[in-house]
Design a protein around this motif. Structure first.
Motif, PDB file in Angstrom:
ATOM      1  N   CYS A 171      48.311  32.382  40.031  1.00  0.00           N
ATOM      2  CA  CYS A 171      47.460  31.221  39.721  1.00  0.00           C
ATOM      3  C   CYS A 171      48.017  30.417  38.547  1.00  0.00           C
ATOM      4  O   CYS A 171      47.958  29.186  38.533  1.00  0.00           O
ATOM      5  CB  CYS A 171      46.038  31.701  39.401  1.00  0.00           C
ATOM      6  SG  CYS A 171      45.135  32.290  40.846  1.00  0.00           S
ATOM      7  N   ASN A 204      41.503  26.295  39.657  1.00  0.00           N
ATOM      8  CA  ASN A 204      42.319  27.490  39.465  1.00  0.00           C
ATOM      9  C   ASN A 204      41.594  28.549  38.642  1.00  0.00           C
ATOM     10  O   ASN A 204      41.808  29.747  38.851  1.00  0.00           O
ATOM     11  CB  ASN A 204      43.642  27.120  38.798  1.00  0.00           C
ATOM     12  CG  ASN A 204      44.662  26.565  39.783  1.00  0.00           C
ATOM     13  OD1 ASN A 204      45.358  27.308  40.449  1.00  0.00           O
ATOM     14  ND2 ASN A 204      44.717  25.246  39.891  1.00  0.00           N
ATOM     15  N   PHE A 261      38.424  29.048  38.822  1.00  0.00           N
ATOM     16  CA  PHE A 261      37.567  29.669  39.827  1.00  0.00           C
ATOM     17  C   PHE A 261      38.363  30.633  40.698  1.00  0.00           C
ATOM     18  O   PHE A 261      37.918  31.746  41.004  1.00  0.00           O
ATOM     19  CB  PHE A 261      36.921  28.582  40.693  1.00  0.00           C
ATOM     20  CG  PHE A 261      36.177  29.124  41.885  1.00  0.00           C
ATOM     21  CD1 PHE A 261      34.938  29.723  41.734  1.00  0.00           C
ATOM     22  CD2 PHE A 261      36.741  29.042  43.157  1.00  0.00           C
ATOM     23  CE1 PHE A 261      34.262  30.229  42.835  1.00  0.00           C
ATOM     24  CE2 PHE A 261      36.066  29.544  44.253  1.00  0.00           C
ATOM     25  CZ  PHE A 261      34.819  30.137  44.090  1.00  0.00           C
ATOM     26  N   LEU A 262      39.577  30.209  41.090  1.00  0.00           N
ATOM     27  CA  LEU A 262      40.425  31.086  41.899  1.00  0.00           C
ATOM     28  C   LEU A 262      40.824  32.343  41.129  1.00  0.00           C
ATOM     29  O   LEU A 262      40.897  33.427  41.705  1.00  0.00           O
ATOM     30  CB  LEU A 262      41.681  30.330  42.347  1.00  0.00           C
ATOM     31  CG  LEU A 262      41.463  29.213  43.372  1.00  0.00           C
ATOM     32  CD1 LEU A 262      42.767  28.481  43.647  1.00  0.00           C
ATOM     33  CD2 LEU A 262      40.889  29.776  44.670  1.00  0.00           C
ATOM     34  N   LEU A 276      39.077  33.830  38.691  1.00  0.00           N
ATOM     35  CA  LEU A 276      37.907  34.708  38.652  1.00  0.00           C
ATOM     36  C   LEU A 276      37.665  35.361  40.020  1.00  0.00           C
ATOM     37  O   LEU A 276      37.348  36.557  40.103  1.00  0.00           O
ATOM     38  CB  LEU A 276      36.670  33.911  38.225  1.00  0.00           C
ATOM     39  CG  LEU A 276      36.694  33.362  36.787  1.00  0.00           C
ATOM     40  CD1 LEU A 276      35.465  32.489  36.544  1.00  0.00           C
ATOM     41  CD2 LEU A 276      36.739  34.507  35.782  1.00  0.00           C
ATOM     42  N   LEU A 277      37.842  34.564  41.076  1.00  0.00           N
ATOM     43  CA  LEU A 277      37.670  35.118  42.416  1.00  0.00           C
ATOM     44  C   LEU A 277      38.723  36.187  42.712  1.00  0.00           C
ATOM     45  O   LEU A 277      38.412  37.239  43.287  1.00  0.00           O
ATOM     46  CB  LEU A 277      37.753  33.995  43.449  1.00  0.00           C
ATOM     47  CG  LEU A 277      37.583  34.406  44.931  1.00  0.00           C
ATOM     48  CD1 LEU A 277      36.198  34.994  45.160  1.00  0.00           C
ATOM     49  CD2 LEU A 277      37.822  33.218  45.854  1.00  0.00           C
ATOM     50  N   SER A 278      39.964  35.923  42.289  1.00  0.00           N
ATOM     51  CA  SER A 278      41.037  36.894  42.536  1.00  0.00           C
ATOM     52  C   SER A 278      40.815  38.175  41.740  1.00  0.00           C
ATOM     53  O   SER A 278      41.098  39.276  42.222  1.00  0.00           O
ATOM     54  CB  SER A 278      42.392  36.278  42.186  1.00  0.00           C
ATOM     55  OG  SER A 278      42.459  35.990  40.804  1.00  0.00           O
ATOM     56  N   TRP A 321      37.892  39.403  40.885  1.00  0.00           N
ATOM     57  CA  TRP A 321      36.815  40.132  41.574  1.00  0.00           C
ATOM     58  C   TRP A 321      37.325  40.790  42.856  1.00  0.00           C
ATOM     59  O   TRP A 321      37.040  41.962  43.122  1.00  0.00           O
ATOM     60  CB  TRP A 321      35.673  39.169  41.889  1.00  0.00           C
ATOM     61  CG  TRP A 321      34.537  39.824  42.610  1.00  0.00           C
ATOM     62  CD1 TRP A 321      33.580  40.635  42.087  1.00  0.00           C
ATOM     63  CD2 TRP A 321      34.261  39.730  44.023  1.00  0.00           C
ATOM     64  NE1 TRP A 321      32.724  41.068  43.072  1.00  0.00           N
ATOM     65  CE2 TRP A 321      33.103  40.528  44.262  1.00  0.00           C
ATOM     66  CE3 TRP A 321      34.863  39.064  45.078  1.00  0.00           C
ATOM     67  CZ2 TRP A 321      32.567  40.650  45.531  1.00  0.00           C
ATOM     68  CZ3 TRP A 321      34.318  39.192  46.346  1.00  0.00           C
ATOM     69  CH2 TRP A 321      33.176  39.977  46.555  1.00  0.00           C
ATOM     70  N   LEU A 322      38.111  40.019  43.643  1.00  0.00           N
ATOM     71  CA  LEU A 322      38.656  40.585  44.873  1.00  0.00           C
ATOM     72  C   LEU A 322      39.594  41.752  44.572  1.00  0.00           C
ATOM     73  O   LEU A 322      39.578  42.773  45.258  1.00  0.00           O
ATOM     74  CB  LEU A 322      39.396  39.500  45.665  1.00  0.00           C
ATOM     75  CG  LEU A 322      38.530  38.464  46.387  1.00  0.00           C
ATOM     76  CD1 LEU A 322      39.397  37.388  47.012  1.00  0.00           C
ATOM     77  CD2 LEU A 322      37.665  39.124  47.451  1.00  0.00           C
ATOM     78  N   SER A 323      40.421  41.595  43.524  1.00  0.00           N
ATOM     79  CA  SER A 323      41.343  42.679  43.145  1.00  0.00           C
ATOM     80  C   SER A 323      40.575  43.923  42.737  1.00  0.00           C
ATOM     81  O   SER A 323      40.956  45.047  43.076  1.00  0.00           O
ATOM     82  CB  SER A 323      42.239  42.216  41.994  1.00  0.00           C
ATOM     83  OG  SER A 323      42.996  41.105  42.373  1.00  0.00           O
ATOM     84  N   TRP A 324      39.482  43.720  42.007  1.00  0.00           N
ATOM     85  CA  TRP A 324      38.666  44.864  41.574  1.00  0.00           C
ATOM     86  C   TRP A 324      38.054  45.572  42.778  1.00  0.00           C
ATOM     87  O   TRP A 324      38.089  46.801  42.871  1.00  0.00           O
ATOM     88  CB  TRP A 324      37.588  44.381  40.627  1.00  0.00           C
ATOM     89  CG  TRP A 324      36.691  45.495  40.160  1.00  0.00           C
ATOM     90  CD1 TRP A 324      36.961  46.424  39.192  1.00  0.00           C
ATOM     91  CD2 TRP A 324      35.381  45.797  40.645  1.00  0.00           C
ATOM     92  NE1 TRP A 324      35.917  47.285  39.049  1.00  0.00           N
ATOM     93  CE2 TRP A 324      34.930  46.936  39.921  1.00  0.00           C
ATOM     94  CE3 TRP A 324      34.552  45.236  41.598  1.00  0.00           C
ATOM     95  CZ2 TRP A 324      33.680  47.495  40.146  1.00  0.00           C
ATOM     96  CZ3 TRP A 324      33.321  45.795  41.824  1.00  0.00           C
ATOM     97  CH2 TRP A 324      32.893  46.907  41.104  1.00  0.00           C
TER      98      TRP A 324
END
Length: 467
Positions: free
Chosen positions: A4, A172, A174-175, A177-179, A181-184
């Motif tokens: 990102c 970015n 937002f991306l 933070l989303l990444s 969360w998804l990674s976690w």
């Protein structure tokens, strides 16, 4: 996050170049349209009469040039063919350029097209494109040079770029933070599965516990690992069966040798007794009755010895059937110690008053009778015999330590202690500890030994409570 971060840098740089290029193209197009509109208006203004260069042009355009400037919303300045100022919509003192530079003038006179000169106006603080083109009359004769200054406002695309960058950063962030969360979520599920598989693999042992394949129904990267592990499990089970059969055959072979050896021992003196009796037999001997009784007693003793060997072999070949029941192991051990503690040299300790266990009482009695008997027989002549028995209940397992201060076991013989025909005593079949180990393993338990010659021996038994 790194992706990102580079995405922000790359998209920002690309956006800057695209916006700048788009703005420059738009400025060029706008300038082209304005210049063409201006030239059409001027052509229309001079098309009504045959104008020559000089004062005629000034007289005709003196009033119309203001209207032309208002229509096109731009400054218009005309020069003669020598580059001198003629007329403009601005006052003469407000016109910065009174004469066209010589080099630019030559380029304009030699070209039939518009000539653009890029400059920077420090007063305004902006880039300016000075466009020059020859104005012709009805006879297509050059009568003047039109000067059209077009200012570029760089703040237009700079403001658009700043706003675009703000949106890019917000998107970015937002991306990112989303990444995160998804990674976690993904890493949590992945590590959870890996941990479960790791625990199952860690439990895999060659002996003592049945190995079970992993049930995993997802088709992902870990499915290949699980399939390989399950394949390995089946191969290990096959090897365990082969190894168990081999060990069983080896044990029977060793036992057959031991039984044959033990049976031959009483047969030899029996043969000698009978031969000697037959050689010296005299029916008129007054002591013949006593000699027959002595012979019979000796033969019976040797036959009993053979029967003992056969019984020991039978016990080793097949354990008695189990009759499991729940009881307090501490009480059972206290009773056993009480039976053997004639000399008062056996000390028993337990960390709990209640040690529930589920197993066969006879098995337990045979295990600890053998262990205590061995400890008593390992007495050293140099010191008083002391036997310590410690029992500890911990995490549904009972750990029992039997330690003596006897003669110990030599290091070279320690590894053979549980073999069927091994013994360090002058008498016995060497089956006691083999039977003990076999009974303990029947309950998924473990037994280990540590010994130092001349100092004593320590046996550690671990039994699951099974309650």
């Amino acid at each position: 996050m790194v992706v990102c971060f580079f995405s922000i840098i790359g998209s920002t740089a690309m956006s800057y170049l695209i916006i700048k290029k788009s703005t420059d193209e738009q400025s060029v197009t706008e300038m082209q349209n304005k210049f063409e509109a201006l030239m059409k208006t001027l052509d229309y203004a001079v098309s009504h009469t045959n104008i020559t260069q000089g004062k005629d042009l000034v007289n005709i355009l003196q009033n119309e040039i203001y209207e032309i400037s208002d229509i096109n919303k731009h400054d218009v300045i005309l020069y003669d063919l020598q580059g001198n100022y003629l007329v403009s919509n601005k006052e003469l003192n407000l016109v910065a350029q009174k004469k066209i530079p010589h080099e630019t003038l030559m380029n304009v006179l030699e070209s039939d097209k518009r000539v653009d000169v890029q400059e920077y106006d420090q007063k305004v603080g902006s880039n300016v494109t000075s466009s020059y083109m020859i104005l012709r009359n009805n006879m297509l004769e050059p009568i003047a040079i039109v000067y059209f200054p077009f200012y570029h406002n760089d703040n237009i695309y700079a403001g658009a770029f700043n706003k675009y960058v703000q949106y890019i950063i917000l998107v970015n962030l937002f991306l990112i933070l989303l990444s995160i969360w998804l990674s976690w979520v993904i890493s949590k599920n992945l590590t959870k599965t890996i941990t479960r598989i790791s625990e199952l693999i860690t439990r895999t042992t060659l002996f003592g516990r049945e190995m079970k394949p992993i049930k995993y129904f997802q088709n992902d990267e870990l499915s290949g690992l699980v399939k390989s592990y399950n394949k390995m499990i089946y191969q290990i089970e096959d090897q365990k069966m082969l190894l168990a059969n081999k060990e069983r055959e080896e044990a029977w072979r060793e036992m057959a040798k031991q039984v044959a050896h033990e049976v031959k021992n009483p047969l030899t003196p029996m043969k000698l007794l009978i031969q000697n009796f037959e050689r010296k037999f005299d029916k008129n001997d007054p002591e013949i009755d006593q000699k027959v009784r002595n012979l019979s007693r000796s033969l019976v003793d040797q036959i009993d010895l053979v029967a003992t060997v056969a019984s020991a072999f039978s016990e080793f070949a097949k354990l008695p059937p189990k009759n499991d029941e729940s009881f307090n192991l501490k009480e059972e051990l206290e009773n056993l110690v009480r039976v053997f503690n004639d000399d008062g040299n056996i000390y028993f300790h337990a960390n709990k008053d209640m040690m529930p266990v589920r197993m066969d009482r006879i098995y337990l009695s045979r295990i600890f009778t053998n262990m205590i008997t061995n400890a008593k027989q390992a007495v050293s002549e140099q010191r008083k015999s002391i036997i310590n028995i410690d029992a500890e209940l911990f995490n549904k397992k009972i750990i029992i330590v039997i330690e003596d201060n006897g003669i110990g076991i030599p290091k070279d013989k320690l590894e053979q202690i549980f073999e069927p025909n091994f013994t360090t005593k002058n008498s016995g079949m060497g089956l006691g500890l083999t039977m003990v180990k076999k009974m303990i393993e029947e309950y998924k338990g473990e037994i280990s030994v540590k010994s130092e010659e001349g100092k004593g021996t320590k046996f550690t038994i671990i039994l699951p409570t099974n309650v």
